[in-house]
Design a protein around this motif. Structure first.
Motif, PDB file in Angstrom:
ATOM      1  N   GLY A 109      33.776  23.941  50.635  1.00 27.68           N
ATOM      2  CA  GLY A 109      33.728  24.941  49.560  1.00 27.68           C
ATOM      3  C   GLY A 109      35.098  25.446  49.170  1.00 27.68           C
ATOM      4  O   GLY A 109      36.129  24.952  49.643  1.00 27.68           O
ATOM      5  N   ILE A 110      35.072  26.458  48.291  1.00 28.14           N
ATOM      6  CA  ILE A 110      36.316  27.045  47.764  1.00 28.14           C
ATOM      7  C   ILE A 110      36.462  28.437  48.379  1.00 28.14           C
ATOM      8  O   ILE A 110      35.522  29.221  48.366  1.00 28.14           O
ATOM      9  CB  ILE A 110      36.242  27.131  46.224  1.00 28.14           C
ATOM     10  N   TYR A 111      37.659  28.721  48.908  1.00 24.76           N
ATOM     11  CA  TYR A 111      37.871  29.981  49.627  1.00 24.76           C
ATOM     12  C   TYR A 111      39.000  30.797  49.016  1.00 24.76           C
ATOM     13  O   TYR A 111      39.962  30.233  48.469  1.00 24.76           O
ATOM     14  CB  TYR A 111      38.186  29.680  51.101  1.00 24.76           C
ATOM     15  N   THR A 112      38.897  32.127  49.143  1.00 28.74           N
ATOM     16  CA  THR A 112      39.967  32.997  48.656  1.00 28.74           C
ATOM     17  C   THR A 112      41.175  32.889  49.589  1.00 28.74           C
ATOM     18  O   THR A 112      41.046  32.572  50.778  1.00 28.74           O
ATOM     19  CB  THR A 112      39.542  34.478  48.618  1.00 28.74           C
ATOM     20  N   THR A 113      42.361  33.165  49.015  1.00 27.22           N
ATOM     21  CA  THR A 113      43.571  33.352  49.822  1.00 27.22           C
ATOM     22  C   THR A 113      43.909  34.838  49.689  1.00 27.22           C
ATOM     23  O   THR A 113      43.051  35.620  49.287  1.00 27.22           O
ATOM     24  CB  THR A 113      44.724  32.479  49.285  1.00 27.22           C
ATOM     25  N   THR A 114      45.161  35.216  49.960  1.00 26.77           N
ATOM     26  CA  THR A 114      45.484  36.645  49.837  1.00 26.77           C
ATOM     27  C   THR A 114      45.899  37.016  48.418  1.00 26.77           C
ATOM     28  O   THR A 114      46.250  38.151  48.156  1.00 26.77           O
ATOM     29  CB  THR A 114      46.632  37.022  50.792  1.00 26.77           C
ATOM     30  N   SER A 115      45.872  36.063  47.490  1.00 28.50           N
ATOM     31  CA  SER A 115      46.283  36.377  46.125  1.00 28.50           C
ATOM     32  C   SER A 115      45.116  36.217  45.141  1.00 28.50           C
ATOM     33  O   SER A 115      43.985  35.973  45.566  1.00 28.50           O
ATOM     34  CB  SER A 115      47.483  35.513  45.754  1.00 28.50           C
ATOM     35  N   ARG A 116      45.425  36.315  43.848  1.00 24.84           N
ATOM     36  CA  ARG A 116      44.372  36.339  42.825  1.00 24.84           C
ATOM     37  C   ARG A 116      43.527  35.047  42.854  1.00 24.84           C
ATOM     38  O   ARG A 116      44.062  33.965  43.051  1.00 24.84           O
ATOM     39  CB  ARG A 116      45.035  36.523  41.446  1.00 24.84           C
ATOM     40  N   SER A 117      42.209  35.164  42.630  1.00 20.81           N
ATOM     41  CA  SER A 117      41.304  34.042  42.903  1.00 20.81           C
ATOM     42  C   SER A 117      41.015  33.160  41.693  1.00 20.81           C
ATOM     43  O   SER A 117      41.182  31.954  41.747  1.00 20.81           O
ATOM     44  CB  SER A 117      39.987  34.550  43.471  1.00 20.81           C
ATOM     45  N   PHE A 118      40.481  33.752  40.644  1.00 25.82           N
ATOM     46  CA  PHE A 118      40.255  32.953  39.435  1.00 25.82           C
ATOM     47  C   PHE A 118      40.289  33.872  38.226  1.00 25.82           C
ATOM     48  O   PHE A 118      40.174  35.093  38.360  1.00 25.82           O
ATOM     49  CB  PHE A 118      38.939  32.158  39.496  1.00 25.82           C
ATOM     50  N   ALA A 119      40.471  33.260  37.055  1.00 27.25           N
ATOM     51  CA  ALA A 119      40.502  34.044  35.818  1.00 27.25           C
ATOM     52  C   ALA A 119      39.554  33.426  34.816  1.00 27.25           C
ATOM     53  O   ALA A 119      39.330  32.218  34.832  1.00 27.25           O
ATOM     54  CB  ALA A 119      41.915  34.062  35.240  1.00 27.25           C
ATOM     55  N   VAL A 120      38.994  34.284  33.958  1.00 27.70           N
ATOM     56  CA  VAL A 120      38.235  33.781  32.819  1.00 27.70           C
ATOM     57  C   VAL A 120      38.966  34.215  31.557  1.00 27.70           C
ATOM     58  O   VAL A 120      39.543  35.306  31.507  1.00 27.70           O
ATOM     59  CB  VAL A 120      36.781  34.298  32.799  1.00 27.70           C
ATOM     60  N   VAL A 121      38.955  33.354  30.556  1.00 22.62           N
ATOM     61  CA  VAL A 121      39.652  33.652  29.302  1.00 22.62           C
ATOM     62  C   VAL A 121      38.688  33.434  28.141  1.00 22.62           C
ATOM     63  O   VAL A 121      38.112  32.353  28.001  1.00 22.62           O
ATOM     64  CB  VAL A 121      40.895  32.754  29.125  1.00 22.62           C
ATOM     65  N   GLY A 122      38.528  34.491  27.342  1.00 20.08           N
ATOM     66  CA  GLY A 122      37.761  34.371  26.102  1.00 20.08           C
ATOM     67  C   GLY A 122      38.722  34.149  24.958  1.00 20.08           C
ATOM     68  O   GLY A 122      39.792  34.766  24.906  1.00 20.08           O
ATOM     69  N   VAL A 123      38.360  33.233  24.059  1.00 20.40           N
ATOM     70  CA  VAL A 123      39.180  32.960  22.860  1.00 20.40           C
ATOM     71  C   VAL A 123      38.252  33.163  21.663  1.00 20.40           C
ATOM     72  O   VAL A 123      37.179  32.544  21.610  1.00 20.40           O
ATOM     73  CB  VAL A 123      39.705  31.501  22.869  1.00 20.40           C
ATOM     74  N   ALA A 124      38.606  34.053  20.732  1.00 22.36           N
ATOM     75  CA  ALA A 124      37.713  34.350  19.599  1.00 22.36           C
ATOM     76  C   ALA A 124      38.521  34.953  18.455  1.00 22.36           C
ATOM     77  O   ALA A 124      39.727  35.124  18.572  1.00 22.36           O
ATOM     78  CB  ALA A 124      36.601  35.302  20.042  1.00 22.36           C
ATOM     79  N   ASP A 125      37.818  35.321  17.374  1.00 22.78           N
ATOM     80  CA  ASP A 125      38.531  35.804  16.181  1.00 22.78           C
ATOM     81  C   ASP A 125      39.203  37.155  16.403  1.00 22.78           C
ATOM     82  O   ASP A 125      40.184  37.469  15.750  1.00 22.78           O
ATOM     83  CB  ASP A 125      37.554  35.913  15.000  1.00 22.78           C
ATOM     84  N   SER A 126      38.643  37.983  17.272  1.00 20.39           N
ATOM     85  CA  SER A 126      39.224  39.311  17.501  1.00 20.39           C
ATOM     86  C   SER A 126      39.292  39.563  19.006  1.00 20.39           C
ATOM     87  O   SER A 126      38.605  38.902  19.795  1.00 20.39           O
ATOM     88  CB  SER A 126      38.348  40.381  16.854  1.00 20.39           C
TER      89      SER A 126
END
Ligand code: AMP
Ligand code: GLY
Length: 428
Positions: free
Chosen positions: A367-384
């Motif tokens: 599996g995928i495990y956290t480290t001591t830093s930031r884990s994942f990001a989500v990015v929305g791309v849209a008109d506003s």
């Protein structure tokens, strides 16, 4: 001929770089952690210490790299670009000496002063803790306390904002930083502009606003950045287009003064009532800011890299005129006492309309495990910005961020409006 590109680094920023290159290049990557997003896009992925130049060069030679791109500042400081360049592999990233614009804040300010780069705050550098404390006592106004070296964005203490003068002095006395820069506290709204630089030219990207503080409403300690937004235009809602161009003029002055700089030049600015001031320069893409910028870049990043290498004019950049909102999920306790080793249950499909970027997670057999830093990001791309924020939030609901923490306020209309009101009040 397809170019073989080596990407150095395994965070969210590097996952964004990998996405911008994977369709056009044969991509290989190396990092200290196995980032599943980058690994999936690459022909090969090696786990190694990216601050050890011979290890990176050896992998680059093994895979036959024609070009390299360096994400993290620690690798630049360690001279990885120098070593790759020496091995005949053109590297988009400055050599150790030029990277001092980021890695040595004392150098950065003296450079600005000497080269008359506009926007330099009042500053002094100290080797002696007591002399620094005396300066704080005698200074008429608030100061920012900055360790001269790299601290992952977590070393600065701003008097009158995060700490009192007494706490700042205790911080200086208790820490063992060998050099401290004290500079006038800048008041206003912060923004980032990143530029591709090579052959004495620069190509700029839209402004982004990062959120450094750990908790909602800008409370808590500084982090590497909890999330960020950009607008459909080059500037941000609290600033004018002229102010954006004023900041670009600062970046141009740096490029003119730094002979032979190659890579990304990142300017962090404070829009103040006295004009644009420089908070800092970085010698690489921002993290998270790369995740706002690269997804809306229509120009092929590989064309920028090959033009840089071949001594040609850099291509003019084209961007989708869309807003972006990026939100990071970080381990509980981040940044002071982060909990590593928690299982992260996400996959790219579950992010809906948003882009998912893996960051400092580690993929193991089970599996995928956290480290001591930031884990994942989500990015929305849209008109506003508002719509992009909705897309990012929707993705967080779908992916689930159990055991992780998110600043849900980033990009929400309330917070964006507060920045506009803050700047309007200051200008009054
Ligand atoms: P840095 O590590 O230089 O990016 O600084 C981290 C954060 O500290 C910046 O994003 C600012 O919010 C704050 N900061 C740094 N320098 C100053 C300054 N001179 N005045 C006010 N805030 C500052
Ligand atoms: N987002 C701030 C940095 O990359 O330094």
């Amino acid at each position: 001929m397809t170019e073989t590109v080596l990407l150095v680094g395994g965070g969210g920023r590097e996952h964004a770089i990998a996405r911008a290159l994977a369709d056009d290049a044969d991509l290989y990557a190396c990092a200290g952690n196995r980032n599943p997003g980058i690994a999936e896009l690459s022909e090969g992925f090696e786990t190694l210490d990216t601050t050890t130049p011979p290890a990176v060069v050896s992998y680059a030679e093994d895979v036959g790299a024609d070009l390299a791109v360096i994400g993290p500042e620690a690798a630049l400081e360690a001279g990885v670009a120098d070593a790759l360049d020496d091995a005949g592999i053109y590297t988009f990233g400055p050599q150790e000496a030029e990277a001092r614009i980021e890695t040595d804040k004392g150098f950065q300010r003296r450079f600005m002063e000497k080269e008359e780069v506009p926007g330099c705050p009042d500053f002094e550098e100290f080797r002696d803790a007591e002399a620094a404390c005396e300066y704080i006592d005698d200074y008429d106004g608030d100061l920012a306390v900055k360790p001269a070296g790299l601290t992952g964005g977590k070393g600065v203490r701003v008097i009158g904002d995060q700490v009192t003068a007494e706490e700042a002095k205790a911080y200086i006395r208790d820490s063992d930083y060998d050099r401290i820069v004290l500079e006038e506290r800048l008041i206003g709204e912060e923004f980032t502009i990143q530029a591709f630089v090579a052959n004495g030219e620069l190509r700029v990207t839209p402004a982004v606003q990062d959120h450094k503080r750990a908790y909602e409403d800008d409370e808590g300690p500084n982090t590497g950045g909890m999330g960020s937004y950009s607008d459909a235009s080059l500037e941000l809602p609290f600033m004018t287009e002229d102010e954006y161009h004023g900041a670009v003029d600062v970046l141009r002055a740096v490029v003119d003064a730094l002979d032979g700089y190659k890579g990304v030049l990142y300017g962090q600015f404070m829009l103040t009532t006295e004009g644009i001031k420089v908070v800092e320069f970085n010698a690489r893409f921002g993290d998270p800011e790369a995740m706002n910028t690269l997804p809306v870049l229509n120009t092929d990043f590989l064309d920028v890299l090959t033009a840089a290498r071949d001594g040609e004019k850099l291509p003019k950049l084209a961007f989708q005129r869309q807003a972006t909102v990026c939100k990071y999920a970080v381990p509980d306790g981040y940044p002071t006492d982060p909990e590593a080793g928690a299982r992260v249950q996400i996959d790219t499909e579950s992010a809906g309309d948003a882009l998912l970027f893996y960051a400092s997670v580690d993929e193991r057999d089970d599996g995928i495990y956290t480290t001591t830093s930031r884990s994942f990001a989500v990015v929305g791309v849209a008109d506003s910005i508002t719509e992009a924020e909705d897309v990012a939030e929707d993705a967080l609901q779908r992916t689930g961020s159990e055991g992780l923490r998110v600043r849900h306020d980033i990009g929400k209309p309330d917070l964006v409006q507060r920045r506009i009101d803050h700047m309007a009040e200051l200008r009054d």
